[in-house]
Motif scaffolding. Structure first.
Motif, PDB file in Angstrom:
ATOM      1  N   LYS A   1       0.823  -1.210   0.000  1.00  0.00           N
ATOM      2  CA  LYS A   1       0.000   0.000   0.000  1.00  0.00           C
ATOM      3  C   LYS A   1       0.859   1.263   0.000  1.00  0.00           C
ATOM      4  O   LYS A   1       0.464   2.289  -0.570  1.00  0.00           O
ATOM      5  CB  LYS A   1      -0.955  -0.014   1.188  1.00  0.00           C
ATOM      6  CG  LYS A   1      -2.073  -1.034   1.050  1.00  0.00           C
ATOM      7  CD  LYS A   1      -3.060  -0.881   2.194  1.00  0.00           C
ATOM      8  CE  LYS A   1      -4.251  -1.784   2.025  1.00  0.00           C
ATOM      9  NZ  LYS A   1      -5.216  -1.632   3.137  1.00  0.00           N
ATOM     10  N   GLU A   2       2.015   1.205   0.637  1.00  0.00           N
ATOM     11  CA  GLU A   2       2.949   2.330   0.585  1.00  0.00           C
ATOM     12  C   GLU A   2       3.388   2.576  -0.857  1.00  0.00           C
ATOM     13  O   GLU A   2       3.403   3.720  -1.335  1.00  0.00           O
ATOM     14  CB  GLU A   2       4.162   2.030   1.461  1.00  0.00           C
ATOM     15  CG  GLU A   2       5.282   3.050   1.384  1.00  0.00           C
ATOM     16  CD  GLU A   2       6.556   2.570   2.047  1.00  0.00           C
ATOM     17  OE1 GLU A   2       7.391   3.425   2.373  1.00  0.00           O
ATOM     18  OE2 GLU A   2       6.730   1.335   2.217  1.00  0.00           O
ATOM     19  N   PHE A   3       3.749   1.507  -1.548  1.00  0.00           N
ATOM     20  CA  PHE A   3       4.204   1.655  -2.929  1.00  0.00           C
ATOM     21  C   PHE A   3       3.077   2.196  -3.810  1.00  0.00           C
ATOM     22  O   PHE A   3       3.311   3.046  -4.675  1.00  0.00           O
ATOM     23  CB  PHE A   3       4.702   0.302  -3.454  1.00  0.00           C
ATOM     24  CG  PHE A   3       5.493   0.407  -4.722  1.00  0.00           C
ATOM     25  CD1 PHE A   3       6.724   1.029  -4.744  1.00  0.00           C
ATOM     26  CD2 PHE A   3       5.007  -0.137  -5.909  1.00  0.00           C
ATOM     27  CE1 PHE A   3       7.469   1.126  -5.920  1.00  0.00           C
ATOM     28  CE2 PHE A   3       5.732  -0.057  -7.087  1.00  0.00           C
ATOM     29  CZ  PHE A   3       6.977   0.580  -7.089  1.00  0.00           C
ATOM     30  N   THR A   4       1.865   1.730  -3.567  1.00  0.00           N
ATOM     31  CA  THR A   4       0.715   2.241  -4.315  1.00  0.00           C
ATOM     32  C   THR A   4       0.571   3.744  -4.124  1.00  0.00           C
ATOM     33  O   THR A   4       0.368   4.493  -5.090  1.00  0.00           O
ATOM     34  CB  THR A   4      -0.569   1.534  -3.860  1.00  0.00           C
ATOM     35  OG1 THR A   4      -0.444   0.127  -4.083  1.00  0.00           O
ATOM     36  CG2 THR A   4      -1.781   2.052  -4.625  1.00  0.00           C
ATOM     37  N   ARG A   5       0.673   4.190  -2.888  1.00  0.00           N
ATOM     38  CA  ARG A   5       0.538   5.626  -2.592  1.00  0.00           C
ATOM     39  C   ARG A   5       1.617   6.434  -3.304  1.00  0.00           C
ATOM     40  O   ARG A   5       1.335   7.501  -3.886  1.00  0.00           O
ATOM     41  CB  ARG A   5       0.629   5.842  -1.082  1.00  0.00           C
ATOM     42  CG  ARG A   5       0.425   7.275  -0.643  1.00  0.00           C
ATOM     43  CD  ARG A   5       0.403   7.404   0.864  1.00  0.00           C
ATOM     44  NE  ARG A   5       1.694   7.138   1.477  1.00  0.00           N
ATOM     45  CZ  ARG A   5       1.993   6.042   2.146  1.00  0.00           C
ATOM     46  NH1 ARG A   5       1.095   5.081   2.291  1.00  0.00           N
ATOM     47  NH2 ARG A   5       3.182   5.885   2.694  1.00  0.00           N
ATOM     48  N   LEU A   6       2.849   5.958  -3.285  1.00  0.00           N
ATOM     49  CA  LEU A   6       3.948   6.664  -3.928  1.00  0.00           C
ATOM     50  C   LEU A   6       3.803   6.671  -5.448  1.00  0.00           C
ATOM     51  O   LEU A   6       4.035   7.684  -6.109  1.00  0.00           O
ATOM     52  CB  LEU A   6       5.278   6.017  -3.524  1.00  0.00           C
ATOM     53  CG  LEU A   6       5.612   6.076  -2.027  1.00  0.00           C
ATOM     54  CD1 LEU A   6       6.849   5.242  -1.729  1.00  0.00           C
ATOM     55  CD2 LEU A   6       5.805   7.504  -1.556  1.00  0.00           C
ATOM     56  N   VAL A   7       3.386   5.518  -5.991  1.00  0.00           N
ATOM     57  CA  VAL A   7       3.220   5.398  -7.442  1.00  0.00           C
ATOM     58  C   VAL A   7       2.161   6.373  -7.953  1.00  0.00           C
ATOM     59  O   VAL A   7       2.313   6.965  -9.028  1.00  0.00           O
ATOM     60  CB  VAL A   7       2.862   3.942  -7.816  1.00  0.00           C
ATOM     61  CG1 VAL A   7       2.211   3.855  -9.190  1.00  0.00           C
ATOM     62  CG2 VAL A   7       4.112   3.070  -7.771  1.00  0.00           C
ATOM     63  N   ARG A   8       1.109   6.560  -7.195  1.00  0.00           N
ATOM     64  CA  ARG A   8       0.042   7.485  -7.608  1.00  0.00           C
ATOM     65  C   ARG A   8       0.553   8.915  -7.763  1.00  0.00           C
ATOM     66  O   ARG A   8      -0.035   9.712  -8.509  1.00  0.00           O
ATOM     67  CB  ARG A   8      -1.100   7.462  -6.586  1.00  0.00           C
ATOM     68  CG  ARG A   8      -1.955   6.203  -6.608  1.00  0.00           C
ATOM     69  CD  ARG A   8      -3.111   6.356  -5.625  1.00  0.00           C
ATOM     70  NE  ARG A   8      -3.911   5.158  -5.490  1.00  0.00           N
ATOM     71  CZ  ARG A   8      -4.911   4.805  -6.286  1.00  0.00           C
ATOM     72  NH1 ARG A   8      -5.204   5.574  -7.324  1.00  0.00           N
ATOM     73  NH2 ARG A   8      -5.599   3.701  -6.073  1.00  0.00           N
TER      74      ARG A   8
END
Length: 216
Positions: A130-137
């Motif tokens: 979920k951290e990576f998802t937030r950063l990718v967005r």
């Protein structure tokens, strides 16, 4: 989709024409198998088998049930999404898995800390899912290599570098926001809610990796 290799450490880790994504949870029978197979399925749907050849998606557990099948409820969740659960074998997380991985996505912050504590310069390439998802967005896709001209492997490497650069600037609203909770032993309804949670977290990641949105 390229299948994971054997237990030998690749001599050309983090170079060449492959990019390894390692999903990590505790037992490697629920969360990380679901994430691995949903990720493989989504990449294949977006790009087709031929174009995903450089991407290797696998999983392991910090207390992995070595040689175990995934939980039956995890298989049912994958079937809901049309993803393939066949041939899965649980693995305990080893140093060589971390050494070979270009990107490690964990279910929780504790898993992330355990991976980083193993060393191997894993800190800059290890995130919770979920951290990576937030950063990718937050990353402008126009700043990434074109997946057709330069390939999905180069695009994936650039994506990880960009996400690592943003960490510390784009924090989670709460500590729990970066967690995917363990459904082990829970009824199928909870497994399905976790499966949907993982699916939603993976969608922008796969879009960023491939340059192909999910509605195409």
């Amino acid at each position: 989709m390229t299948a994971p290799e054997g237990r030998g450490i690749a001599e050309t880790a983090h170079t060449g024409n492959t990019f390894r994504i390692l999903h990590v949870s505790t037992g490697n029978v629920c969360r990380s198998p679901i994430t691995e197979r949903l990720n493989r399925h989504a990449l294949t749907v977006r790009l087709g088998e031929r174009l995903t050849g450089g991407l290797i998606v696998e999983s392991a557990g910090t207390w992995g049930h070595e040689g175990a099948p995934m939980e039956a409820n995890a298989e049912a969740v994958l079937a809901d999404f049309g993803a393939d659960a066949s041939g899965f074998v649980g693995r305990e997380l080893l140093d060589e898995h971390v050494i070979r991985a270009d990107l490690v996505l964990t279910a929780t912050r504790d898993h992330r800390a355990q991976v980083i504590s193993m060393g191997h310069s894993a800190g800059l390439r290890t995130f919770t899912l979920k951290e990576f998802t937030r950063l990718v967005r937050a990353i402008d896709p126009a700043t990434l290599p074109d997946p057709v001209d330069e390939g999905v492997v180069e695009r994936a490497r650039a994506l990880v570098r960009a996400a690592a650069a943003l960490r510390g600037w784009l924090l989670a609203p709460t500590a729990e926001a970066d967690e995917v909770y363990d459904p082990y032993g829970a009824p199928i309804t909870f497994f399905r809610s976790i499966g949907e949670e993982i699916h939603q977290a993976l969608d922008p990641v796969v879009t960023a990796l491939t340059g192909v949105p999910s509605d195409v």
